[in-house]
Design an enzyme around this catalytic site. Structure first.
Site, PDB file in Angstrom:
ATOM      1  N   GLY A  12      -0.045  -3.940   8.632  1.00  0.00           N
ATOM      2  CA  GLY A  12       1.343  -4.058   8.182  1.00  0.00           C
ATOM      3  C   GLY A  12       1.768  -5.470   7.817  1.00  0.00           C
ATOM      4  O   GLY A  12       2.966  -5.765   7.815  1.00  0.00           O
ATOM      5  N   SER A  13       0.816  -6.336   7.453  1.00  0.00           N
ATOM      6  CA  SER A  13       1.234  -7.702   7.115  1.00  0.00           C
ATOM      7  C   SER A  13       2.096  -7.711   5.850  1.00  0.00           C
ATOM      8  O   SER A  13       3.015  -8.522   5.732  1.00  0.00           O
ATOM      9  CB  SER A  13       0.024  -8.629   6.962  1.00  0.00           C
ATOM     10  N   ASN A  14       1.828  -6.802   4.927  1.00  0.00           N
ATOM     11  CA  ASN A  14       2.686  -6.728   3.731  1.00  0.00           C
ATOM     12  C   ASN A  14       4.067  -6.192   4.094  1.00  0.00           C
ATOM     13  O   ASN A  14       5.075  -6.698   3.600  1.00  0.00           O
ATOM     14  CB  ASN A  14       2.038  -5.838   2.661  1.00  0.00           C
ATOM     15  N   LEU A  84      -3.035   4.718   2.996  1.00  0.00           N
ATOM     16  CA  LEU A  84      -4.356   5.178   2.567  1.00  0.00           C
ATOM     17  C   LEU A  84      -4.453   6.659   2.228  1.00  0.00           C
ATOM     18  O   LEU A  84      -5.497   7.126   1.800  1.00  0.00           O
ATOM     19  CB  LEU A  84      -5.402   4.779   3.610  1.00  0.00           C
ATOM     20  N   ILE A  87      -0.455  10.200  -2.208  1.00  0.00           N
ATOM     21  CA  ILE A  87       0.926  10.692  -2.184  1.00  0.00           C
ATOM     22  C   ILE A  87       0.973  12.023  -2.948  1.00  0.00           C
ATOM     23  O   ILE A  87       0.596  12.076  -4.119  1.00  0.00           O
ATOM     24  CB  ILE A  87       1.885   9.670  -2.852  1.00  0.00           C
ATOM     25  N   ASN A 101       2.966   0.765  -5.631  1.00  0.00           N
ATOM     26  CA  ASN A 101       1.833   0.526  -4.733  1.00  0.00           C
ATOM     27  C   ASN A 101       1.287  -0.871  -4.976  1.00  0.00           C
ATOM     28  O   ASN A 101       1.413  -1.419  -6.072  1.00  0.00           O
ATOM     29  CB  ASN A 101       0.731   1.556  -5.044  1.00  0.00           C
ATOM     30  N   HIS A 103      -2.382  -2.912  -4.836  1.00  0.00           N
ATOM     31  CA  HIS A 103      -3.825  -2.702  -4.733  1.00  0.00           C
ATOM     32  C   HIS A 103      -4.509  -4.073  -4.693  1.00  0.00           C
ATOM     33  O   HIS A 103      -4.161  -4.960  -5.479  1.00  0.00           O
ATOM     34  CB  HIS A 103      -4.323  -1.893  -5.932  1.00  0.00           C
ATOM     35  N   ASP A 144      -4.288   4.907  -8.174  1.00  0.00           N
ATOM     36  CA  ASP A 144      -4.382   3.580  -8.795  1.00  0.00           C
ATOM     37  C   ASP A 144      -4.295   3.584 -10.319  1.00  0.00           C
ATOM     38  O   ASP A 144      -4.837   2.695 -10.969  1.00  0.00           O
ATOM     39  CB  ASP A 144      -5.688   2.876  -8.374  1.00  0.00           C
ATOM     40  N   GLU A 172      -0.598 -11.353  -2.032  1.00  0.00           N
ATOM     41  CA  GLU A 172       0.248 -10.176  -1.796  1.00  0.00           C
ATOM     42  C   GLU A 172       1.556 -10.572  -1.118  1.00  0.00           C
ATOM     43  O   GLU A 172       2.641 -10.117  -1.519  1.00  0.00           O
ATOM     44  CB  GLU A 172      -0.505  -9.159  -0.927  1.00  0.00           C
TER      45      GLU A 172
END
Ligand code: GAR
Length: 190
Positions: A12-14, A84, A87, A101, A103, A144, A172
């Site tokens: 969850g760093s983003n 991951l 959806i 998203n 990537h 993607d 990111e």
């Protein structure tokens, strides 16, 4: 104020970078975190920040209840930050043009099913690429493949996937919150 829903499966760093960015700026808040891994680090962030969260799986993601819970948040954007699972179309159709998203590579290269996290970095290194980067894109029914919003590049140095992952994370954490803010600035609050 804009409302965001964040989907994440990992550390969850983003998610954290996004939450911190909008804490300072006040334009948006995370109304809900959706996660499919019961002990994922992102849930510790949700608890620490007192953000409601729900734990889902491949089957529950297809139920109408999740769409109702999401609609209750009146999200301006739904942000996949290292989520991951695919959806389902039901969610994509319920929130047209609102799901984005990130990537960890320069799409259309190194994307698709099974291409996530360290698998992407290893594949980039194995191919002898001199450059990698990030892609922020809209989500459609194919992994993607949605329209690209932003790409940023970095050089690949050495052959250590963890080192490349760290460089990619830096990109990111800088670009993802700012891209979200850019998109929100063009969105009328629900
Ligand atoms: C990020 O590098 C993100 O780009 C990647 O997972 C990582 C999550 O890190 N996403 C994918 O690989 C999706 N195909 P985080 O949990 O520390 O934010």
């Amino acid at each position: 104020m804009h409302s965001l829903i964040i989907f994440a499966s990992g550390a969850g760093s983003n998610a954290k970078a996004i939450i911190e960015h909008f804490k300072k700026d006040g334009k948006a808040k995370a109304a809900l975190i959706v996660c499919n891994v019961a002990d994922a680090g992102v849930l510790d962030i949700a608890r620490a920040e007192e953000i409601p969260f729900l734990i889902t799986d491949r089957v529950k993601l297809k139920e109408t209840m999740i769409i109702e819970q999401m609609r209750d948040c009146r999200p301006s954007l739904i942000v996949l930050a290292g989520f991951l699972l695919k959806i389902p179309e039901t969610i994509i159709e319920a929130f047209p043009g609102k799901i984005i998203n990130i990537h960890p590579a320069l799409l259309p290269g190194y994307g698709g099913k099974g291409m996530y996290g360290h698998h992407v970095h290893q594949a980039v290194i194995d191919a002898g690429e001199k450059e990698s980067g990030i892609t922020i894109h809209y989500v459609n029914e194919h992994f993607d493949e949605g329209n690209i919003i932003l790409q940023a590049r970095c050089t690949v140095e050495g052959n250590e996937p963890l080192q490349l992952a760290a460089r990619i994370h830096q990109l990111e954490h800088f670009y993802f919150p700012r891209t979200i803010e850019f998109l929100l600035d063009q969105t009328v609050t629900a």
